[in-house]
Write an enzyme that holds these catalytic residues in place. Structure first.
Site, PDB file in Angstrom:
ATOM      1  N   LYS A   9       0.855  -1.192   0.000  1.00  0.00           N
ATOM      2  CA  LYS A   9       0.000   0.000   0.000  1.00  0.00           C
ATOM      3  C   LYS A   9       0.886   1.236   0.000  1.00  0.00           C
ATOM      4  CE  LYS A   9      -2.403   1.511   3.724  1.00  0.00           C
ATOM      5  NZ  LYS A   9      -3.522   1.693   4.687  1.00  0.00           N
ATOM      6  N   SER A  25      -3.664   3.109 -17.535  1.00  0.00           N
ATOM      7  CA  SER A  25      -2.766   2.797 -16.428  1.00  0.00           C
ATOM      8  C   SER A  25      -2.598   3.952 -15.460  1.00  0.00           C
ATOM      9  CB  SER A  25      -1.389   2.361 -16.923  1.00  0.00           C
ATOM     10  OG  SER A  25      -0.706   3.453 -17.498  1.00  0.00           O
ATOM     11  N   TYR A  58      -3.415  -0.993 -14.141  1.00  0.00           N
ATOM     12  CA  TYR A  58      -2.062  -1.530 -13.965  1.00  0.00           C
ATOM     13  C   TYR A  58      -1.096  -0.356 -13.871  1.00  0.00           C
ATOM     14  CZ  TYR A  58      -1.620  -0.487 -18.923  1.00  0.00           C
ATOM     15  OH  TYR A  58      -1.604   0.161 -20.137  1.00  0.00           O
TER      16      TYR A  58
END
Length: 116
Positions: A9, A25, A58
């Site tokens: 995270k 992305s 992504y």
């Protein structure tokens, strides 16, 4: 049995860019990716603290020491520059491994998105 757990995270980074005319992305400062153990192309969940949006895409590496956090493609419509995000990745693992696994948690400087 396997379960899905938080792998890494990056907590509370500011959006520095939104590039609608891009394939897709999120671009993340490569120093932040390394610190959070996130690799190029990995799926990332994006939580926008300012508007409640949640999305997945992504990641691609951005220049080191730039603090760059840019949403690309359609995701650019879900943020405004300056919004505060939490970026999360997940991994599947056996339940016994998950009990002892420690995720990579990164808390960059909120003003610059750089590591302290």
């Amino acid at each position: 049995m396997q379960i899905q757990v938080v792998k890494s995270k990056i907590h509370r980074v500011k959006v520095t860019g939104a590039a609608l005319n891009y394939i897709g992305s999120i671009t993340i400062d490569e120093d932040l990716m390394d610190a959070a153990n996130i690799i190029q192309g990995e799926k990332v969940q994006i939580v926008n603290n300012d508007n409640g949006e949640r999305l997945e895409t992504y990641c691609i590496p951005g220049p080191r020491k730039s603090g760059e956090i840019t949403l690309n493609g359609a995701a650019a419509r879900k943020v405004s520059i300056g919004d505060t995000l939490i970026l999360i990745t997940y991994a599947f693992m056996d339940i016994e491994d998950a009990k002892v696994f420690k995720p990579s948690l990164v808390f960059p400087d909120e003003a610059t998105n750089l590591l302290n």
